[in-house]
Design a protein around this motif. Structure first.
Motif, PDB file in Angstrom:
ATOM      1  N   ASP A  85       0.764  -1.235  -0.077  1.00 59.02           N
ATOM      2  CA  ASP A  85      -0.071   0.112  -0.042  1.00 59.02           C
ATOM      3  C   ASP A  85       0.916   1.346  -0.056  1.00 59.02           C
ATOM      4  OD1 ASP A  85      -2.399  -1.198  -0.107  1.00 59.02           O
ATOM      5  OD2 ASP A  85      -2.689  -1.384   2.051  1.00 59.02           O
ATOM      6  N   MET A  86       2.371   0.874  -0.042  1.00 53.08           N
ATOM      7  CA  MET A  86       3.155   2.099  -0.078  1.00 53.08           C
ATOM      8  C   MET A  86       2.917   3.042  -1.700  1.00 53.08           C
ATOM      9  SD  MET A  86       5.712   4.127   0.937  1.00 53.08           S
ATOM     10  CE  MET A  86       7.048   4.951   0.211  1.00 53.08           C
ATOM     11  N   PRO A  87       2.533   3.997  -1.538  1.00 52.55           N
ATOM     12  CA  PRO A  87       2.225   4.822  -2.699  1.00 52.55           C
ATOM     13  C   PRO A  87       3.668   4.822  -3.515  1.00 52.55           C
ATOM     14  CG  PRO A  87       1.424   6.165  -1.035  1.00 52.55           C
ATOM     15  CD  PRO A  87       2.205   5.111  -0.450  1.00 52.55           C
ATOM     16  N   ALA A  88       3.761   4.995  -4.837  1.00 52.50           N
ATOM     17  CA  ALA A  88       4.710   5.113  -5.720  1.00 52.50           C
ATOM     18  C   ALA A  88       4.867   6.703  -5.990  1.00 52.50           C
ATOM     19  CB  ALA A  88       4.329   4.442  -7.197  1.00 52.50           C
ATOM     20  N   TRP A  89       5.722   7.308  -5.312  1.00 54.97           N
ATOM     21  CA  TRP A  89       5.818   8.895  -5.427  1.00 54.97           C
ATOM     22  C   TRP A  89       6.403   9.198  -6.561  1.00 54.97           C
ATOM     23  CZ3 TRP A  89       2.986  10.918  -2.068  1.00 54.97           C
ATOM     24  CH2 TRP A  89       2.926  10.340  -0.932  1.00 54.97           C
ATOM     25  N   TRP A  90       6.998   8.431  -7.427  1.00 56.21           N
ATOM     26  CA  TRP A  90       7.491   9.260  -8.725  1.00 56.21           C
ATOM     27  C   TRP A  90       6.270   9.626  -9.470  1.00 56.21           C
ATOM     28  CZ3 TRP A  90      12.590   9.715 -10.470  1.00 56.21           C
ATOM     29  CH2 TRP A  90      12.653  10.030 -11.822  1.00 56.21           C
ATOM     30  N   GLU A  91       5.430   8.662  -9.644  1.00 59.44           N
ATOM     31  CA  GLU A  91       4.023   9.133 -10.275  1.00 59.44           C
ATOM     32  C   GLU A  91       3.483  10.204  -9.501  1.00 59.44           C
ATOM     33  OE1 GLU A  91       3.616   8.804 -13.416  1.00 59.44           O
ATOM     34  OE2 GLU A  91       5.251   7.388 -13.388  1.00 59.44           O
ATOM     35  N   ALA A  92       3.230  10.154  -8.414  1.00 63.09           N
ATOM     36  CA  ALA A  92       2.410  11.066  -7.466  1.00 63.09           C
ATOM     37  C   ALA A  92       3.131  12.351  -7.552  1.00 63.09           C
ATOM     38  CB  ALA A  92       2.337  10.307  -5.992  1.00 63.09           C
ATOM     39  N   PHE A  93       4.303  12.630  -7.334  1.00 62.03           N
ATOM     40  CA  PHE A  93       5.241  13.837  -7.499  1.00 62.03           C
ATOM     41  C   PHE A  93       4.985  14.603  -8.670  1.00 62.03           C
ATOM     42  CE2 PHE A  93       8.108  12.455  -3.607  1.00 62.03           C
ATOM     43  CZ  PHE A  93       7.358  12.975  -2.874  1.00 62.03           C
ATOM     44  N   LYS A  94       5.032  13.796  -9.798  1.00 61.07           N
ATOM     45  CA  LYS A  94       4.758  14.268 -11.120  1.00 61.07           C
ATOM     46  C   LYS A  94       3.468  15.174 -11.293  1.00 61.07           C
ATOM     47  CE  LYS A  94       7.412  11.699 -14.496  1.00 61.07           C
ATOM     48  NZ  LYS A  94       7.122  10.479 -15.628  1.00 61.07           N
ATOM     49  N   LYS A  95       2.360  14.686 -10.522  1.00 59.52           N
ATOM     50  CA  LYS A  95       1.039  15.169 -10.760  1.00 59.52           C
ATOM     51  C   LYS A  95       1.125  16.408  -9.449  1.00 59.52           C
ATOM     52  CE  LYS A  95      -1.136  11.255 -12.168  1.00 59.52           C
ATOM     53  NZ  LYS A  95      -1.448   9.772 -11.665  1.00 59.52           N
ATOM     54  N   THR A  96       1.279  16.024  -8.338  1.00 61.33           N
ATOM     55  CA  THR A  96       1.211  16.952  -7.272  1.00 61.33           C
ATOM     56  C   THR A  96       2.039  18.112  -7.316  1.00 61.33           C
ATOM     57  OG1 THR A  96       2.608  16.046  -5.674  1.00 61.33           O
ATOM     58  CG2 THR A  96       0.301  15.262  -5.687  1.00 61.33           C
ATOM     59  N   GLU A  97       3.414  17.957  -7.617  1.00 57.63           N
ATOM     60  CA  GLU A  97       4.361  18.811  -7.786  1.00 57.63           C
ATOM     61  C   GLU A  97       4.563  19.535  -9.367  1.00 57.63           C
ATOM     62  OE1 GLU A  97       6.105  20.240  -5.175  1.00 57.63           O
ATOM     63  OE2 GLU A  97       5.084  18.993  -3.705  1.00 57.63           O
ATOM     64  N   GLY A  98       3.871  18.892 -10.166  1.00 52.32           N
ATOM     65  CA  GLY A  98       4.008  19.238 -11.503  1.00 52.32           C
ATOM     66  C   GLY A  98       5.447  19.253 -12.122  1.00 52.32           C
ATOM     67  N   ILE A  99       6.205  18.141 -11.514  1.00 47.99           N
ATOM     68  CA  ILE A  99       7.616  18.077 -12.041  1.00 47.99           C
ATOM     69  C   ILE A  99       7.508  17.174 -13.478  1.00 47.99           C
ATOM     70  CG2 ILE A  99      10.022  17.270 -11.530  1.00 47.99           C
ATOM     71  CD1 ILE A  99       9.078  18.043  -8.371  1.00 47.99           C
ATOM     72  N   THR A 100       8.325  17.674 -14.291  1.00 49.90           N
ATOM     73  CA  THR A 100       8.128  17.044 -15.523  1.00 49.90           C
ATOM     74  C   THR A 100       9.914  16.531 -16.026  1.00 49.90           C
ATOM     75  OG1 THR A 100       8.502  19.106 -16.825  1.00 49.90           O
ATOM     76  CG2 THR A 100       6.366  17.877 -16.585  1.00 49.90           C
ATOM     77  N   ASP A 101      10.983  17.122 -15.173  1.00 48.83           N
ATOM     78  CA  ASP A 101      12.228  16.862 -15.455  1.00 48.83           C
ATOM     79  C   ASP A 101      12.597  15.548 -14.424  1.00 48.83           C
ATOM     80  OD1 ASP A 101      14.956  16.710 -15.397  1.00 48.83           O
ATOM     81  OD2 ASP A 101      15.143  19.024 -15.686  1.00 48.83           O
ATOM     82  N   ASP A 102      13.047  14.472 -15.095  1.00 52.25           N
ATOM     83  CA  ASP A 102      13.283  13.507 -14.394  1.00 52.25           C
ATOM     84  C   ASP A 102      14.357  13.589 -13.437  1.00 52.25           C
ATOM     85  OD1 ASP A 102      11.198  11.971 -15.680  1.00 52.25           O
ATOM     86  OD2 ASP A 102      12.547  10.479 -16.564  1.00 52.25           O
ATOM     87  N   LYS A 103      15.255  14.510 -13.814  1.00 48.48           N
ATOM     88  CA  LYS A 103      16.820  14.802 -12.958  1.00 48.48           C
ATOM     89  C   LYS A 103      16.244  15.404 -11.747  1.00 48.48           C
ATOM     90  CE  LYS A 103      20.701  14.583 -15.774  1.00 48.48           C
ATOM     91  NZ  LYS A 103      21.387  15.562 -16.887  1.00 48.48           N
ATOM     92  N   VAL A 104      15.423  16.305 -11.975  1.00 50.26           N
ATOM     93  CA  VAL A 104      14.786  17.205 -10.920  1.00 50.26           C
ATOM     94  C   VAL A 104      13.954  16.201  -9.689  1.00 50.26           C
ATOM     95  CG1 VAL A 104      13.422  19.001 -10.109  1.00 50.26           C
ATOM     96  CG2 VAL A 104      14.692  19.418 -11.835  1.00 50.26           C
TER      97      VAL A 104
END
Ligand code: HEC
Length: 144
Positions: free
Chosen positions: A108-127
């Motif tokens: 049940d541990m969320p996958a934050w990679w996808e979550a942060f893309k949405k919530t933080e609007g980060i599109t740069d993988d390095k960032v």
């Protein structure tokens, strides 16, 4: 007559002391701020995204915890669970959701990679990777 200013006016003593001071400042500047900033940011993100399940101080005690199976892990004992070694890369992968938590096929541990893309609007993988690494760096500082 010897004055109390002798120490400062004597280059033989003043210079080494001054160089030493400059060296200390240089060392302090070269190795700390970026790392410290990263950890501070990691802590901020941890407080925003992780404490609902893992507890305010990361010890796994939260209201959510009582409703979850498996329960959220005590993040202060990541190293303890691995014979005293804190595996930075593995932890970053677990947070990102690339690697499942050892010992469990489903989680049940969320996958934050996808979550942060949405919530933080980060599109740069390095960032995005650096943000996750900062959280990992913060978790490293709270190990028991
Ligand atoms: C919805 C609840 C929930 C939230 C929010 C959450 N986690 Fe978790 N986390 C879990 C659960 C549940 C587990 C244990 C999964 C298992 O054992 O399969 C876990 C496990 C982990 C582990 C593995 C620990 C180990 O020793 O293997 C890490 C690292 C972790 N979480 C970090 C985080 C971070 C960082 C955040 C915030 C960005 C976060 N979690 C937010 C529920 C959550």
């Amino acid at each position: 007559m010897k004055s109390s200013h002798q120490f400062w006016s004597s280059p033989g003593r003043f210079l080494p002391a001054a160089l030493f001071a400059v060296a200390l400042v240089a060392i302090a500047i070269s190795c700390s701020p970026e790392k410290k900033e990263g950890i501070a940011e990691g802590e901020e993100w941890f407080k925003s995204y992780c404490t609902t399940c893992h507890g305010e101080n990361g010890d796994g005690q939260s209201q959510m915890a009582s409703m979850m199976n498996p329960p959220p892990k005590n993040l202060r004992q990541i190293a303890q669970r691995r014979n005293g070694v804190f595996p930075d890369a593995e932890i970053s992968k677990i947070i990102a959701g690339v690697e499942k938590v050892p010992g469990h096929s489903t989680t049940d541990m969320p996958a934050w990679w996808e979550a942060f893309k949405k919530t933080e609007g980060i599109t740069d993988d390095k960032v995005l990777q650096s943000k996750i690494d900062h959280i990992t760096a913060y978790l490293k500082t709270i190990q028991e």
